[in-house]
Design a protein around this motif. Structure first.
Motif, short mmCIF file in Angstrom:
data_model
loop_
_atom_site.label_atom_id
_atom_site.label_comp_id
_atom_site.label_asym_id
_atom_site.label_seq_id
_atom_site.Cartn_x
_atom_site.Cartn_y
_atom_site.Cartn_z
N VAL C 160 71.70 -73.05 -32.79
CA VAL C 160 72.41 -73.94 -33.73
C VAL C 160 73.74 -73.31 -34.12
O VAL C 160 74.78 -73.99 -34.19
CB VAL C 160 71.55 -74.25 -34.97
CG1 VAL C 160 72.36 -75.03 -36.01
CG2 VAL C 160 70.30 -75.01 -34.60
N ALA C 161 73.70 -71.99 -34.33
CA ALA C 161 74.93 -71.28 -34.69
C ALA C 161 75.96 -71.40 -33.57
O ALA C 161 77.15 -71.60 -33.82
CB ALA C 161 74.63 -69.81 -34.99
N LEU C 162 75.48 -71.33 -32.35
CA LEU C 162 76.38 -71.50 -31.20
C LEU C 162 76.99 -72.90 -31.21
O LEU C 162 78.20 -73.07 -31.01
CB LEU C 162 75.60 -71.31 -29.89
CG LEU C 162 75.57 -69.90 -29.30
CD1 LEU C 162 74.60 -69.86 -28.12
CD2 LEU C 162 76.97 -69.51 -28.83
N ALA C 163 76.14 -73.88 -31.47
CA ALA C 163 76.61 -75.26 -31.49
C ALA C 163 77.65 -75.45 -32.59
O ALA C 163 78.68 -76.11 -32.39
CB ALA C 163 75.43 -76.20 -31.71
N ARG C 164 77.39 -74.84 -33.76
CA ARG C 164 78.32 -74.97 -34.88
C ARG C 164 79.68 -74.37 -34.54
O ARG C 164 80.72 -74.89 -34.92
CB ARG C 164 77.72 -74.27 -36.11
CG ARG C 164 78.56 -74.45 -37.36
CD ARG C 164 77.94 -73.79 -38.55
NE ARG C 164 77.93 -72.34 -38.44
CZ ARG C 164 77.37 -71.53 -39.33
NH1 ARG C 164 76.73 -72.03 -40.37
NH2 ARG C 164 77.40 -70.23 -39.18
N MET C 165 79.62 -73.25 -33.79
CA MET C 165 80.85 -72.58 -33.40
C MET C 165 81.62 -73.40 -32.36
O MET C 165 82.86 -73.46 -32.38
CB MET C 165 80.47 -71.22 -32.83
CG MET C 165 81.58 -70.37 -32.37
SD MET C 165 80.87 -69.09 -31.33
CE MET C 165 80.53 -70.01 -29.85
N LEU C 166 80.84 -74.09 -31.49
CA LEU C 166 81.47 -74.81 -30.39
C LEU C 166 82.09 -76.14 -30.82
O LEU C 166 82.92 -76.69 -30.11
CB LEU C 166 80.44 -75.09 -29.30
CG LEU C 166 79.95 -73.87 -28.53
CD1 LEU C 166 78.78 -74.24 -27.64
CD2 LEU C 166 81.09 -73.27 -27.71
#
Lengths: 256, 346, 259
Positions: C160-166
């Motif tokens: 989810v953190a990756l998605a938020r960053m992307l």
């Protein structure tokens, strides 16, 4: 030497809180205002504390009346009970008890929440995603405590007076109308306004100290606990100092 | 999203309720201080406001109708009190209403009492001045009462002295009793003295009833007299009088069986004096409303005192002049009687 | 220069660091560190705990103030930027925090919406909901959109953190220990995901780790941060053959303690 260090730390902390407060005032009136988060915090701080505050206020009114009544009876002054209870609840007991309860509930929760956000880098994450975390987290919370505490105090006062009325009604057969008529008869703006203004400052102290402690919490889970704990302790202490100053100032503006 | 909405709604309800409560409280306090709603102002001039302050309540016939707005000097000895009153009472407040300053209870705040004037008059208008009435202050009242008590004490003392003097006159009176001829005269005198005692009782009850009139009198004097300690003092006084009459006078009567008609006459005179005082000065509760009446009361009590003194003097006269004169007269008569038979035998 | 227009070049390095110094009190963590990150490059920085790796990448987004030296990101000197310019640079740089740093009080959806709220210009042509779902789909967690972070496992949080960053489609991605606290299988999944993102988004990455498996799979180039400076530099194979004891220490297999 150790004592000197502690004294130095004490003043350092006061200075840091003052700077934190200054930063709050600098950012508090600048746009953009995080309206949604402010409302959410108002709900969390105000509405979620309502039950606790109301129950405490009710018991406070009940107990105060039960305890004072016998003494007043001895002087044959039961008829002064509504006036006495009304003035003491509105002027002092309502704001101070509510503020202390909120320091325990709100102060610790803000301290712990911001502390854990700091520790898990959520505050950093906010910063890098272009949101000013001070504005988003601190300003909204302090504003919320500032506006919600007077509301809670009013609720506690109202319920406290109702509790007092129940005792008077059962023990002294005082009617609802007579009780509140006497309460209002003996209250003046000199009682109500200083108490209300005082409540705003109480809210500010609770929010400020909670946010300061959380925002500057040490790394690690231990730091979070310490932030929550010291927020309650410091907020409670400051509340009494503010109360003292408030009474002092109120005395100057309103002659008793 | 709906969760968010319901949260906001609940918060809104809470904030609204708290604000409403606050406004109700503010309104109620303000209402008490006549800050809201339409008001009108009237003024009244006093010589002394007795510590009345801005914001003190104004009562009309005992109901809170407004507050004192301002107090200012009009001249070196007069003060103007401006009062803000509820518009609703304006139709009932006539121009001849009288304002007076009093206290709310024994230790309460100062208040302005407006009493309706007698008769009919025009309704007051905004800014009108109504007449004032400086009421007897509690302190003055207490002073007067102190004097009254002193006078009553003096009266008791005088009565006591009379009794003692009668007692001390025992020697000469005792001889009188031995005289068989005097017996009938003295019996008559005793019955007269009984009447006298009754009269003294009447006097006492009259005094009591005039005090009761004072007690029933309304106003500051009224509540002061209702004070239990004072009532106790009065009762003490009554019982002193009673004791005096019963324990002092009765033994004298029983022991000596003497005295004369003139005591009754004198007592009647005293009674008349008091009745006169009562009638002439109308010692009623109504008159006690003003200082003049209070001064009259002092005057009455002074007169009463004087009356008692006169009673005393009469008693003295009775004892020294009349009784002895009669005694000597009888002695002379007897001497004549003793002298005459030899003469008649001649 | 007009900051609202993204600065794009394939020639100049995306990140340049020269002589970076940073100390905390008397403890000097970075003592003149140099670094260059070129486009389409996956640069791994290896270092022991407490060697100042986290401080280094926090300097890149202005979370930590620099004591001395130059930090240039996308041609802008970070210490000289005002808040508005800094906020703009931050949208071009994705940052994956060590512990995922999801906002506990918000749902996954709100977490993903958070970076968008101050950048309405990014959403001119996009629907916010569509962006959120797209980002979640790219990490395979579309079903978790209404869950709270507390309901997610460690691996899911990281995704989810990756998605938020992307969601802001950054040009540079900074990973702070992307596999820390994860089991090897989950860690491998995350590594695969990072590689896929690298391919799909065509972004340059700066990865901080002490996980050699991660470094081996991801890196084009590695820098060993030791004693506050870039101690050694090279590809995985180059460094693994190094005879320097301090470099060799990173590649040493963990030996069971012989009793």
């Amino acid at each position: 030497m150790k004592i000197l260090d502690e004294i130095a730390n004490y003043f350092k902390e006061i200075g840091e809180i003052a700077l934190f407060a200054k930063r709050f005032f600098k950012e508090a009136f600048k746009r953009p205002f995080e309206r949604k988060e402010f409302i959410r915090q108002c709900f969390v701080i105000g509405y979620n504390s309502l039950f606790l505050v109301v129950v405490t206020g009710f018991i406070m009114g009940l107990v105060l009346t039960l305890q004072v009544r016998p003494t007043m009876q001895e002087f044959g002054a039961e008829s002064f009970m509504p006036a006495m209870v009304g003035i003491s609840i509105v002027r002092e007991i309502g704001p101070v008890i509510t503020a202390l309860i909120c320091a325990g509930k709100i102060g610790s929760s803000i301290g712990a929440e911001l502390g854990s956000m700091k520790v898990t880098e959520q505050i950093d994450a906010m910063e890098v995603s272009g949101t000013n975390p001070f504005k988003y987290l601190v300003v909204t919370r302090i504003w919320a405590t500032v506006f919600m505490l007077p509301m809670l105090v009013i609720a506690a006062d109202a319920v406290g007076l109702f509790g007092s009325f129940l005792v008077e009604n059962v023990k002294g057969a005082v009617s609802f109308k007579l009780f509140f008529n006497q309460v209002f008869e003996n209250l003046s703006y000199g009682d109500l306004f200083p108490a209300t203004i005082k409540s705003f400052f109480f809210g500010f102290v609770i929010g400020l100290v909670g946010c300061y402690k959380g925002y500057n919490s040490d790394k690690g889970t231990e730091g979070v606990g310490r932030a929550a704990n010291s927020a309650v302790v410091l907020a409670s202490l400051l509340l009494f100092i503010v109360d003292f100053i408030a009474v002092f100032i109120a005395d100057i503006f309103y002659e008793i | 999203m709906s969760k968010e909405k319901s949260r906001t709604t609940r918060l809104g309800i809470f904030v609204t309720l708290a604000t409403i409560i606050f406004i109700i409280v503010v309104y109620n306090i303000g209402n008490k201080q006549s800050l809201f709603g339409s008001t009108f102002k009237i003024t009244s001039v006093f010589n002394n406001v007795n510590g009345l302050q801005k914001g003190n309540n104004v009562r009309y016939s005992g109901i809170n109708v407004g507050t004192v707005d301002n107090i200012s000097f009009l001249s070196d000895s007069t003060l103007r009190v401006i009062m803000t009153l509820d518009k609703k009472i304006q139709p009932f407040l006539k121009k001849n209403a009288i304002a007076s300053i009093g206290t709310d209870g024994l230790v309460g705040n100062m208040i302005v009492n407006i009493s309706p004037g007698s008769g009919t008059d025009q309704v007051v208008e905004d800014g009108d001045q109504i007449s004032s009435y400086t009421r007897i202050e509690a302190e003055n009242m207490l002073n007067t009462l102190g004097q009254t008590t002193d006078n009553i004490a003096l009266l008791t003392l005088n009565l006591l002295e009379i009794a003692e003097k009668i007692n001390s006159g025992e020697g000469s009176l005792f001889r009188l009793i031995n005289d068989s001829i005097m017996a009938t005269d003295l019996k008559r005198a005793v019955s007269n003295l009984r009447i006298t005692t009754q009269n003294i009782n009447t006097l006492s009850s009259q005094f009591r009833s005039s005090i009761e009139e004072v007690v029933q009198g309304k106003g500051v004097l009224g509540y002061l007299l209702h004070d239990t300690t004072f009532e106790g003092q009065l009762n003490q006084l009554y019982s002193n009088l009673d004791t005096l009459i019963t324990t002092r006078t009765t033994p004298i009567l029983n022991n000596l069986e003497r005295s004369s008609l003139d005591i009754a006459v004198t007592t009647n005179k005293l009674k008349n004096i008091i009745q006169d005082l009562n009638l002439n000065h109308g010692l009623t509760g109504k008159l006690l409303y003003d200082t003049a009446a209070a001064e009259d009361l002092i005057q009455i009590l002074d007169n009463l005192n004087q009356g008692t003194n006169r009673f005393n003097q009469n008693m003295e006269a009775l004892k020294h002049n009349f009784l002895f004169r009669k005694y000597f007269k009888k002695q002379e008569k007897q001497l004549k009687k003793f002298d005459k038979p030899p003469a008649s035998s001649d | 220069m007009d900051i609202t227009k993204p600065y794009r070049t394939t020639k100049t390095p995306l990140i340049e660091i020269y002589g970076l110094r940073k100390s905390f009190g008397s403890n000097e963590v970075l003592k003149g560190f140099d670094l260059l990150l070129n486009p389409n490059e996956n640069l791994v920085i290896l270092g022991k705990s407490g060697s100042g790796k986290s401080v280094l990448i926090k300097c890149l987004v202005g979370l930590v103030d620099v004591d001395e030296g130059k930090v240039i990101v996308l041609g802008k000197s970070i210490p000289d930027l005002n808040q508005k310019e800094l906020d703009y640079i931050r949208t071009e740089v994705g940052f994956l925090f060590q512990g995922s740093a999801l906002y506990d009080s918000m749902t996954v959806r709100e977490n993903l919406q958070f970076p968008l709220r101050r950048h309405p210009e990014r959403m001119q042509h996009f629907n916010e909901e569509k962006l959120v779902r797209e980002a979640l789909r790219s990490v395979g967690l579309e079903y978790a959109i209404d869950l709270m972070p507390a309901e997610l496992s460690g691996g899911m949080k990281r995704r989810v953190a990756l998605a938020r960053m992307l969601i802001l489609q950054p040009k540079i991605i900074l990973y702070d220990e992307p596999t820390s606290g994860l089991d090897p299988i989950t860690a491998n999944e995350i590594i695969q995901l990072i590689l896929r993102i690298q391919r799909d988004y065509n972004a340059a990455s700066l990865i901080i780790t002490h996980d050699m498996d991660c470094a081996r799979v991801i890196s084009n180039r590695m820098i060993i941060l030791q004693d506050g400076i870039n101690y050694a530099e090279g590809t995985y194979t180059e460094l693994s053959k190094s005879t320097d004891p301090k470099v060799k220490a990173f590649f040493k297999e963990v030996q069971p303690i012989s009793l």
